[in-house]
Design a protein around this motif. Structure first.
Motif, PDB file in Angstrom:
ATOM      1  N   ALA A 245       0.838  -1.202   0.000  1.00 42.52           N
ATOM      2  CA  ALA A 245       0.000   0.000   0.000  1.00 42.52           C
ATOM      3  C   ALA A 245       0.876   1.256   0.000  1.00 42.52           C
ATOM      4  CB  ALA A 245      -0.930  -0.005   1.208  1.00 42.52           C
ATOM      5  N   ALA A 246       1.913   1.264   0.818  1.00 42.73           N
ATOM      6  CA  ALA A 246       2.784   2.441   0.906  1.00 42.73           C
ATOM      7  C   ALA A 246       3.461   2.735  -0.431  1.00 42.73           C
ATOM      8  CB  ALA A 246       3.843   2.221   1.989  1.00 42.73           C
ATOM      9  N   GLN A 247       3.903   1.692  -1.124  1.00 38.47           N
ATOM     10  CA  GLN A 247       4.558   1.925  -2.411  1.00 38.47           C
ATOM     11  C   GLN A 247       3.596   2.481  -3.454  1.00 38.47           C
ATOM     12  OE1 GLN A 247       7.635  -1.292  -3.513  1.00 38.47           O
ATOM     13  NE2 GLN A 247       6.476  -2.116  -1.809  1.00 38.47           N
ATOM     14  N   TYR A 248       2.357   2.047  -3.393  1.00 35.73           N
ATOM     15  CA  TYR A 248       1.382   2.584  -4.346  1.00 35.73           C
ATOM     16  C   TYR A 248       1.148   4.072  -4.103  1.00 35.73           C
ATOM     17  CZ  TYR A 248       0.545  -1.639  -6.804  1.00 35.73           C
ATOM     18  OH  TYR A 248       0.731  -2.711  -7.620  1.00 35.73           O
TER      19      TYR A 248
ATOM     20  N   LEU B 226      -7.791   3.305  -2.083  1.00 31.41           N
ATOM     21  CA  LEU B 226      -6.716   2.315  -1.966  1.00 31.41           C
ATOM     22  C   LEU B 226      -6.887   1.611  -0.632  1.00 31.41           C
ATOM     23  CD1 LEU B 226      -4.000   1.009  -2.716  1.00 31.41           C
ATOM     24  CD2 LEU B 226      -2.877   2.938  -1.636  1.00 31.41           C
ATOM     25  N   PHE B 227      -7.363   0.365  -0.661  1.00 34.16           N
ATOM     26  CA  PHE B 227      -7.749  -0.302   0.595  1.00 34.16           C
ATOM     27  C   PHE B 227      -7.277  -1.741   0.642  1.00 34.16           C
ATOM     28  CE2 PHE B 227     -11.364  -3.058  -0.615  1.00 34.16           C
ATOM     29  CZ  PHE B 227     -11.493  -2.687  -1.935  1.00 34.16           C
ATOM     30  N   VAL B 228      -7.394  -2.314   1.830  1.00 37.03           N
ATOM     31  CA  VAL B 228      -6.968  -3.690   2.062  1.00 37.03           C
ATOM     32  C   VAL B 228      -8.205  -4.595   2.061  1.00 37.03           C
ATOM     33  CG1 VAL B 228      -5.844  -5.243   3.708  1.00 37.03           C
ATOM     34  CG2 VAL B 228      -4.951  -2.916   3.374  1.00 37.03           C
ATOM     35  N   GLN B 229      -8.145  -5.646   1.272  1.00 28.28           N
ATOM     36  CA  GLN B 229      -9.303  -6.524   1.043  1.00 28.28           C
ATOM     37  C   GLN B 229      -9.930  -7.050   2.336  1.00 28.28           C
ATOM     38  OE1 GLN B 229      -8.176 -10.132  -0.959  1.00 28.28           O
ATOM     39  NE2 GLN B 229     -10.079 -10.238  -2.126  1.00 28.28           N
ATOM     40  N   SER B 230      -9.122  -7.508   3.275  1.00 29.98           N
ATOM     41  CA  SER B 230      -9.681  -8.116   4.493  1.00 29.98           C
ATOM     42  C   SER B 230     -10.364  -7.089   5.404  1.00 29.98           C
ATOM     43  CB  SER B 230      -8.596  -8.863   5.276  1.00 29.98           C
ATOM     44  OG  SER B 230      -7.622  -7.951   5.740  1.00 29.98           O
ATOM     45  N   HIS B 231     -10.183  -5.788   5.110  1.00 33.12           N
ATOM     46  CA  HIS B 231     -10.873  -4.764   5.894  1.00 33.12           C
ATOM     47  C   HIS B 231     -12.339  -4.626   5.477  1.00 33.12           C
ATOM     48  CE1 HIS B 231      -6.804  -2.491   6.736  1.00 33.12           C
ATOM     49  NE2 HIS B 231      -6.829  -3.722   7.213  1.00 33.12           N
TER      50      HIS B 231
ATOM     51  N   ALA C 178       7.428   4.609   8.262  1.00 30.84           N
ATOM     52  CA  ALA C 178       7.942   5.076   9.554  1.00 30.84           C
ATOM     53  C   ALA C 178       6.846   5.728  10.387  1.00 30.84           C
ATOM     54  CB  ALA C 178       9.086   6.065   9.324  1.00 30.84           C
ATOM     55  N   ASP C 179       5.704   5.983   9.779  1.00 28.49           N
ATOM     56  CA  ASP C 179       4.607   6.640  10.497  1.00 28.49           C
ATOM     57  C   ASP C 179       3.356   5.746  10.397  1.00 28.49           C
ATOM     58  OD1 ASP C 179       2.722   8.328  11.584  1.00 28.49           O
ATOM     59  OD2 ASP C 179       3.090   9.992  10.190  1.00 28.49           O
ATOM     60  N   PRO C 180       3.350   4.647  11.151  1.00 25.59           N
ATOM     61  CA  PRO C 180       2.276   3.650  11.015  1.00 25.59           C
ATOM     62  C   PRO C 180       0.889   4.247  11.253  1.00 25.59           C
ATOM     63  CG  PRO C 180       4.015   2.834  12.473  1.00 25.59           C
ATOM     64  CD  PRO C 180       4.343   4.264  12.179  1.00 25.59           C
ATOM     65  N   ALA C 181       0.802   5.235  12.154  1.00 26.16           N
ATOM     66  CA  ALA C 181      -0.512   5.796  12.462  1.00 26.16           C
ATOM     67  C   ALA C 181      -1.106   6.486  11.231  1.00 26.16           C
ATOM     68  CB  ALA C 181      -0.408   6.775  13.621  1.00 26.16           C
ATOM     69  N   GLU C 182      -0.261   7.187  10.494  1.00 25.25           N
ATOM     70  CA  GLU C 182      -0.717   7.893   9.302  1.00 25.25           C
ATOM     71  C   GLU C 182      -1.174   6.899   8.217  1.00 25.25           C
ATOM     72  OE1 GLU C 182      -1.620  10.692   8.405  1.00 25.25           O
ATOM     73  OE2 GLU C 182      -1.266  10.915   6.244  1.00 25.25           O
ATOM     74  N   LEU C 183      -0.378   5.866   7.997  1.00 20.98           N
ATOM     75  CA  LEU C 183      -0.765   4.858   7.001  1.00 20.98           C
ATOM     76  C   LEU C 183      -2.068   4.159   7.427  1.00 20.98           C
ATOM     77  CD1 LEU C 183      -0.025   3.531   4.314  1.00 20.98           C
ATOM     78  CD2 LEU C 183       1.411   1.919   5.567  1.00 20.98           C
ATOM     79  N   ASP C 184      -2.167   3.839   8.705  1.00 24.54           N
ATOM     80  CA  ASP C 184      -3.400   3.222   9.210  1.00 24.54           C
ATOM     81  C   ASP C 184      -4.607   4.127   8.977  1.00 24.54           C
ATOM     82  OD1 ASP C 184      -2.188   0.943  10.085  1.00 24.54           O
ATOM     83  OD2 ASP C 184      -2.035   1.572  12.190  1.00 24.54           O
ATOM     84  N   ARG C 185      -4.401   5.426   9.188  1.00 28.96           N
ATOM     85  CA  ARG C 185      -5.490   6.380   9.013  1.00 28.96           C
ATOM     86  C   ARG C 185      -5.946   6.396   7.547  1.00 28.96           C
ATOM     87  NH1 ARG C 185      -6.389  11.122   7.316  1.00 28.96           N
ATOM     88  NH2 ARG C 185      -4.244  11.386   6.622  1.00 28.96           N
ATOM     89  N   ILE C 186      -4.980   6.419   6.630  1.00 31.65           N
ATOM     90  CA  ILE C 186      -5.296   6.409   5.192  1.00 31.65           C
ATOM     91  C   ILE C 186      -6.059   5.135   4.824  1.00 31.65           C
ATOM     92  CG2 ILE C 186      -4.297   6.245   2.872  1.00 31.65           C
ATOM     93  CD1 ILE C 186      -1.968   8.021   3.897  1.00 31.65           C
ATOM     94  N   LEU C 187      -5.554   3.992   5.296  1.00 34.31           N
ATOM     95  CA  LEU C 187      -6.179   2.719   4.922  1.00 34.31           C
ATOM     96  C   LEU C 187      -7.548   2.557   5.588  1.00 34.31           C
ATOM     97  CD1 LEU C 187      -3.062   0.344   4.934  1.00 34.31           C
ATOM     98  CD2 LEU C 187      -4.253   1.332   2.949  1.00 34.31           C
ATOM     99  N   ALA C 188      -7.686   3.092   6.791  1.00 35.49           N
ATOM    100  CA  ALA C 188      -8.987   2.994   7.466  1.00 35.49           C
ATOM    101  C   ALA C 188     -10.028   3.862   6.762  1.00 35.49           C
ATOM    102  CB  ALA C 188      -8.857   3.408   8.932  1.00 35.49           C
ATOM    103  N   GLY C 189      -9.614   5.040   6.322  1.00 34.58           N
ATOM    104  CA  GLY C 189     -10.522   5.922   5.594  1.00 34.58           C
ATOM    105  C   GLY C 189     -10.983   5.280   4.298  1.00 34.58           C
TER     106      GLY C 189
END
Ligand code: ADP
Ligand code: NA
Length: 330
Positions: A65-68, A80-85, A297-308
């Protein structure tokens, strides 16, 4: 009017994307996100159809996800999301499983290839029904267009058949999607074996250019790329596959024509071409690498993007699933 919907997925099956993924998929998708309502899904439920190490799978899902995002998929423009979510993927897949003939599923050639590699007895039922989960992925978003490589054509055909079958038995529920086979897209070959496509499944990584590799590793691989004895820099896929592959990569990344590169390198040696190409690749990948590292390096930010994104995807997917359940009397 609403933009047409595209859906595309990638498995989190490697720690770094490679140059073929970048040119053949990612750079196309960043362009398509302007004109389409785009869903890009990291398909981790597909990944577990073959054995995975849980920690590694979780890390690769985030890294993919981060590379995309780092390469230009904009989370504000694309989902841009994760299937299992999104639980509806597994739920609709079950429904579609009940509508797929055993013989119909058995005709999928990718299963034949993959199960042979796994050894038929150790291949899972999940690997067998993989195309049905893919159909669910696509149909949940009322997808109009599925941009895929030639190898996925048969799976999109199955998706169309299942959508049409459901609609005719239970009433109009799904958009019947079209495959958009990416033919114009340059195919990138292995640097050590320039007649096979560059792939993460290659036996060695010597011919594989990885987005996240440090510059010196990539440069070494490019300097050692297989060429030929003819010592002239021209594009000839048949007679000069190695040199032609280097020229293709150079041309795609700089948006320059093959002719202008042939002219520039006339009378010069392969060493010059390779050095130039290593610089071009580094210019392209350095910012992607830096941005990927920042995101990881900023897991909270990536989590926020993927959760949204998961929230947006869930909204659409659960609406489609609800109509399908209602149509079925569930
Ligand atoms: P791999 O062969 O490394 O397993 P995938 O099958 O996961 O790659 O492909 C992911 C995406 O990248 C697909 O859209 C595919 O068409 C594209 N792709 C993969 N390898 C190449 C390549 N060598 N040249 C062009 N596009 C490629
Ligand atoms: Na593959």
């Amino acid at each position: 009017p609403a933009k047409p919907v595209i859906f595309s997925g990638m498995q989190p099956s490697s720690d770094s994307l490679h140059l073929g993924n970048y040119i053949g998929a990612l750079s196309q998708w960043t362009q398509m996100q302007e004109d389409f309502d785009a869903y890009f899904c990291v398909v981790n439920l597909h990944a577990i159809t073959v054995p995975q190490d849980p920690k590694e799978l979780a890390a690769r899902t985030r890294a993919t996800a981060a590379q995309y995002i780092a390469a230009g998929i904009d989370p504000a423009k694309s989902t841009l999301f994760v299937q299992s979510h999104v639980p509806a993927h597994a739920e609709l897949a079950w429904v579609l499983n009940t509508m797929t003939g055993f013989g119909e599923a058995s005709r999928m050639t990718q299963f034949k290839d993959k199960s042979q590699r796994a050894g038929t007895d150790s291949a899972s039922v999940g690997l067998f029904t993989y195309p049905i989960l893919m159909a669910a992925d696509i149909l949940l978003y009322q997808t109009n267009v599925v941009p895929v490589g030639e190898d996925q054509r048969q799976h999109v055909e199955l998706t169309r058949d299942l959508a049409a079958r459901f609609n005719s038995r239970f009433g109009d529920t799904f958009v019947v999607p079209e495959a958009q086979i990416q033919k114009g897209t340059a195919k990138i070959y292995d640097l050590q074996d320039p007649t096979s496509k560059m792939s993460k499944s290659a036996e060695t990584e010597a011919g594989l250019i990885k987005v996240l590799d440090p510059a010196n590793v990539t440069k070494k691989k490019i300097m050692r790329a297989v060429t030929d004895d003819d010592a002239s820099i021209r594009f000839d896929r048949e007679a000069k596959p190695g040199v032609s592959n280097l020229l293709t990569i150079y041309s795609v990344l700089t948006e320059r024509s093959l002719e202008s590169l042939e002219t520039e390198f006339e009378g010069r040696g392969y060493g010059d071409l390779k050095k130039g190409l290593a610089e071009v690749v580094e210019e392209t990948f350095a910012p992607v690498r830096t941005r990927t590292e920042e995101l990881l390096a900023d897991p909270a930010e990536l989590d926020r993007i993927l959760a949204g994104a998961a929230e947006r995807a869930n909204e659409v997917a659960s609406r489609t699933l609800a109509s399908a359940y209602e149509a079925l009397g569930l």
